[in-house]
Design a protein around this motif. Structure first.
Motif, PDB file in Angstrom:
ATOM      1  N   VAL A  31       1.684 -21.205  -5.206  1.00 48.23           N
ATOM      2  CA  VAL A  31       2.676 -22.144  -5.735  1.00 48.23           C
ATOM      3  C   VAL A  31       2.197 -23.592  -5.652  1.00 48.23           C
ATOM      4  O   VAL A  31       2.397 -24.365  -6.577  1.00 48.23           O
ATOM      5  CB  VAL A  31       4.027 -21.985  -4.993  1.00 48.23           C
ATOM      6  N   SER A  36       2.503 -27.149 -10.408  1.00 47.34           N
ATOM      7  CA  SER A  36       3.851 -27.163  -9.822  1.00 47.34           C
ATOM      8  C   SER A  36       4.470 -28.553  -9.808  1.00 47.34           C
ATOM      9  O   SER A  36       5.623 -28.701  -9.431  1.00 47.34           O
ATOM     10  CB  SER A  36       3.801 -26.609  -8.398  1.00 47.34           C
ATOM     11  N   LEU A 131       8.770 -32.139  -8.752  1.00 52.26           N
ATOM     12  CA  LEU A 131       8.279 -30.785  -8.995  1.00 52.26           C
ATOM     13  C   LEU A 131       8.700 -30.272 -10.358  1.00 52.26           C
ATOM     14  O   LEU A 131       9.722 -30.676 -10.911  1.00 52.26           O
ATOM     15  CB  LEU A 131       8.798 -29.842  -7.910  1.00 52.26           C
ATOM     16  N   VAL A 135      10.114 -24.427  -9.345  1.00 55.51           N
ATOM     17  CA  VAL A 135       9.286 -24.374  -8.142  1.00 55.51           C
ATOM     18  C   VAL A 135      10.167 -24.308  -6.895  1.00 55.51           C
ATOM     19  O   VAL A 135       9.885 -23.537  -5.971  1.00 55.51           O
ATOM     20  CB  VAL A 135       8.322 -25.584  -8.077  1.00 55.51           C
ATOM     21  N   THR A 138      11.695 -20.816  -6.691  1.00 56.47           N
ATOM     22  CA  THR A 138      10.668 -19.835  -6.339  1.00 56.47           C
ATOM     23  C   THR A 138      10.316 -19.911  -4.859  1.00 56.47           C
ATOM     24  O   THR A 138      10.239 -18.893  -4.175  1.00 56.47           O
ATOM     25  CB  THR A 138       9.401 -20.056  -7.195  1.00 56.47           C
TER      26      THR A 138
END
Length: 172
Positions: A31, A36, A131, A135, A138
């Motif tokens: 990530v 991101s 971001l 993101v 997640t």
């Protein structure tokens, strides 16, 4: 009856460390990269690779903080359940199955507290503005999912043999 609580706590700790190791891999290598970051941040820092690296490291640190908080909560709650079982051991199979209710209640608390940690430390944090969309969700979802896995494995591995039926997937 002699207590094996230290061994059970070590198994619980090991399960939660394993869950955090998986989260670490997801956060650090899956990530936390330039993709991101929000497009506006990328455009603003396109001529500043050091600035981009700092933003990615900030994201990585924030993701790891969320994971540590969520999985730390799972560890504490699994220890509480193990102590509850230790102080009030089951007598017979029906009594052991009755331990499933507090187990499930603490699982719900694990989910809610981990999601709250994700909201406070990532979704509602100042870094969220920098971001890309999705993101924060997640990172929080992965932390909550692995907190649940840590709680389930920690309680399942740490439960006394007579009480394993209270943890789904570990009972006879």
């Amino acid at each position: 009856m002699s207590s094996n609580l230290p061994v059970r706590l070590a198994l619980t700790l090991g399960a939660n460390i394993g869950a955090f190791a998986i989260y670490f891999g997801i956060a650090k290598y899956g990530v936390a990269d330039q993709s991101s970051l929000a497009q506006s941040v990328l455009e603003r820092l396109q001529d500043d690779p050091a600035g981009l690296l700092i933003r990615v490291e900030d994201l990585s640190g924030q993701l790891l903080t969320v994971g540590a908080a969520a999985i730390g909560i799972a560890f504490v709650l699994s220890v509480i359940w193990l102590i509850l079982v230790e102080t009030n051991p089951p007598v017979g199979d029906a009594s052991a199955r009755a331990k499933r209710q507090p187990w499930a209640g603490l699982l719900v608390v694990t989910v809610l507290a981990s999601a709250g940690a994700g909201w406070a430390l990532l979704i509602n944090a100042p870094i969220a503005e920098q971001l890309a969309s999705g993101v924060t969700i997640t990172g929080t979802a992965a932390a909550v999912a692995l907190a649940v896995v840590g709680y389930w494995l920690g309680t399942g591995l740490g439960a006394p043999r007579s009480c394993k039926v209270a943890v789904p997937g570990f009972g006879g």
